[in-house]
Write an enzyme that holds these catalytic residues in place. Structure first.
Site, PDB file in Angstrom:
ATOM      1  N   GLU A 126       0.819  -1.218   0.000  1.00  0.00           N
ATOM      2  CA  GLU A 126       0.000   0.000   0.000  1.00  0.00           C
ATOM      3  C   GLU A 126       0.858   1.276   0.000  1.00  0.00           C
ATOM      4  OE1 GLU A 126      -2.819  -0.469   3.206  1.00  0.00           O
ATOM      5  OE2 GLU A 126      -3.922  -2.017   2.126  1.00  0.00           O
ATOM      6  N   GLU A 130      -5.146  -8.280  -0.888  1.00  0.00           N
ATOM      7  CA  GLU A 130      -5.977  -8.214   0.309  1.00  0.00           C
ATOM      8  C   GLU A 130      -7.400  -7.939  -0.131  1.00  0.00           C
ATOM      9  OE1 GLU A 130      -4.732  -5.324   3.186  1.00  0.00           O
ATOM     10  OE2 GLU A 130      -2.618  -5.950   3.142  1.00  0.00           O
TER      11      GLU A 130
END
Length: 578
Positions: free
Chosen positions: A189, A309
């Site tokens: 991220e 995810e």
């Protein structure tokens, strides 16, 4: 197999125009290459392609909140130490890969070497080896380092890049001999603070990804051909972010690369805010749009995608943030889209799904049943998994809309026994009607809450459960407390809380998210059905005016509403039924 060949110059020029970059050259920051002959034998003569490798990883699971914990131990965020038994259980549940997020920050020494603690590195290798021994593919990354120091790349460029280079050099060296079933992900991220905007962010992420690529490739051994996974900015699936990563793929021109994005659903639904309590058309469109963009941007060009995810953001508080049937519909549709578009998915599990302490069962077996069934096919659902019958009243017929998802309804059962079509229920088109006589029989006990559970059996997939509940209008009692939190005594009487509205007495919106009167479930209010309370949180009161009167309306799944009035004075709060 799709061809990875593409018209590089034309496409790259178009993408660069989108992100506003003059060029995205391959960047070299790695140390000297380690000769391949100094490693163990290189990869097999005919290694699997990146597409074949990523496809073999489906489905995947995240070992979350463990080696990525930012404390001084892998147990510091509440999960037990990883054992081979855990990874064996993951494999036994049908997963073929495990993503092992790793935070390296607290285990590194000072500049310039940023030496990783030998014991920590050995522990990461031990966990990887245990996973491999259970025939699991493994994805290792640099995880929370992204917000601990990597984000400072715009303002501390050389210092951050040197640390990133040192980090990945050590990881790559440690795993150079690992089999091809071990993959690396450059950064979790990624985002940057202090950049000049989107174009600058794209340049910085390209620099990180290209640096990572050269470091790993230069260490030789199996790293010469290992599949490397590159994220978009913030692992977003917005089109601009996908275009930026495509520019990097074209610049690196390496067939053994994969893309990764994350997906936690349409945000208002995912956290249950702004009245998005249902898996409605807008929520589903966000889901399908994400997969379509990823497919068109990467999969159709031969670039495999790992959705590293997925879940719902509200699960970070607890899995009851989103109503049970609505979340089951989300995960069922998610799995179907992943199969249709050929995307490998990895369930985010920080300990709230697979019970790592009490025998490796699932905290919510129905949820996992729908997730695992979606790996190979669809399951039928319905407009709701609840039918409410008012206590003491004669029930009427209750109608649900069926969502067969390609199947046909074959039976409606109770306690394993089929109900009688035409008497207990009727089906007209996609409308299933449960008769008043059936509901009267099922709720004869008149106990608050679930009196019966029906199963809608389709020709394939997981049966859809429908709970028949007896309810009365809930009651709330007077309470006093502080702005640090107020517990309101509640008698739920068989009902369940869906959402809460908040207004000041002048009609303006009160509390956080002042663009909507419907507050965020779990963040501003939270029911506890066993304790018989509704908690109004410190986060809610932090954005309520001092001395204000706030009118709350609690909305329940039966359709009932209950009004409640709050009065604040300094740090004191009182509440009473309206």
């Amino acid at each position: 197999m799709k061809s990875r060949a593409r018209p590089l110059l034309t496409l790259l020029a178009a993408i660069l125009a989108v992100v506003g970059l003059a060029a995205l050259p391959a960047v070299s920051h790695a140390g000297p290459a380690v000769p391949a002959e100094d490693r163990s034998e290189a990869a097999d003569a005919a290694p699997a392609s990146a597409e074949e490798t990523v496809a073999a990883m489906q489905p995947g699971w995240n070992l979350g909140n463990t080696l990525d914990a930012t404390g001084d131990d892998e147990t510091s965020w509440g999960n037990p130490r990883v054992t081979r038994e855990l990874l064996a259980a993951v494999k036994a549940e049908g997963f073929n890969s495990v993503r092992i997020p790793v935070t390296w920050t607290q285990y590194q020494g000072e500049a310039p070497d940023h030496t990783i603690d030998a014991d920590h590195l050995a522990r990461v290798r031990e966990v990887v080896d245990m996973a491999l021994a259970e025939d699991l593919y493994v994805l290792v990354n640099v995880h929370h380092d992204s917000w601990q120091w990597v984000m400072d790349l715009p303002t501390r460029h050389d210092e951050v890049l040197n640390r990133y280079t040192a980090t990945w050099t050590q990881i790559a060296e440690a795993f150079a001999d690992a089999p091809a079933e071990v993959l690396f992900e450059s950064i979790n991220e990624p985002f940057f603070e202090g950049s000049s905007g989107d174009a600058h962010n794209a340049e910085l992420l390209h620099e990180l990804n290209a640096t990572f690529h050269e470091i790993v490739r230069s260490t030789g051994g199996r790293n010469a051909e290992r599949v490397l996974v590159l994220p978009t900015l913030q692992t977003s699936a917005d089109q601009a972010r996908l275009d930026e990563l495509n520019a990097t793929f074209d610049a690196l021109d390496d067939p053994n690369l994969a893309a990764t994005v994350h997906y936690y659903g349409f945000w208002p639904f995912s956290v249950n805010v702004a009245g998005y309590t249902r898996f409605d058309e807008e929520t589903e469109a966000d889901l399908t749009g994400m997969f379509e963009r990823v497919d068109q941007s990467f999969v159709s060009r031969g670039i495999p995608v790992i959705l590293g995810e997925y879940g719902l953001l509200g699960f970070d508080r607890h899995t009851g943030t989103v109503q049970q049937g609505e979340k089951l519909k989300f995960f069922e549709a998610f799995g179907a889209e992943a199969r249709e578009h050929g995307v490998t998915t990895m369930l985010w599990d920080n300990g709230q799904h697979l019970d790592r302490v009490g025998g490796f069962g699932w905290q919510d077996p129905a949820l996992f049943a729908h997730i695992s069934a979606s790996w190979s096919g669809r399951s039928g659902t319905a407009s709701s998994d609840q039918v409410y019958v008012e206590r003491g009243a004669d029930p009427g017929d209750a109608t649900l809309t069926l969502n067969p998802n390609g199947h046909t309804l074959t039976a409606v059962t109770h306690d394993g026994q089929p109900l009688a079509e035409g008497a207990d229920y009727t089906v007209t088109g996609d409308q299933l009607t449960l008769s008043a006589e059936l509901l009267t029989e099922l709720t004869a006990g008149q106990e608050h809450g679930v009196n019966a559970t029906l199963e809608l059996e389709y020709s394939s997939g997981v049966p859809w459960q429908v709970r028949v509940l007896v309810h009365e209008t809930p009651t709330l009692e007077s309470a006093s407390g502080t702005t640090e939190g107020l517990l309101v005594p509640a008698a739920f009487l068989g009902d369940q809380l869906a959402t809460m509205e908040a207004y000041y007495d002048d009609g303006s919106i009160a509390g956080p998210q002042d663009w909507t009167p419907f507050k965020e479930f779990g963040y501003t209010f939270d029911p506890d059905y066993e304790a018989g309370t509704v908690a109004l949180t410190a986060e809610f009161f932090a954005e309520v005016r001092d001395g204000a009167t706030v009118e709350l309306t609690f909305h329940f799944w039966s359709g009932a509403t209950v009004d409640y009035t709050l009065t604040t004075s300094g740090s004191t709060v009182t509440g009473a039924p309206a």
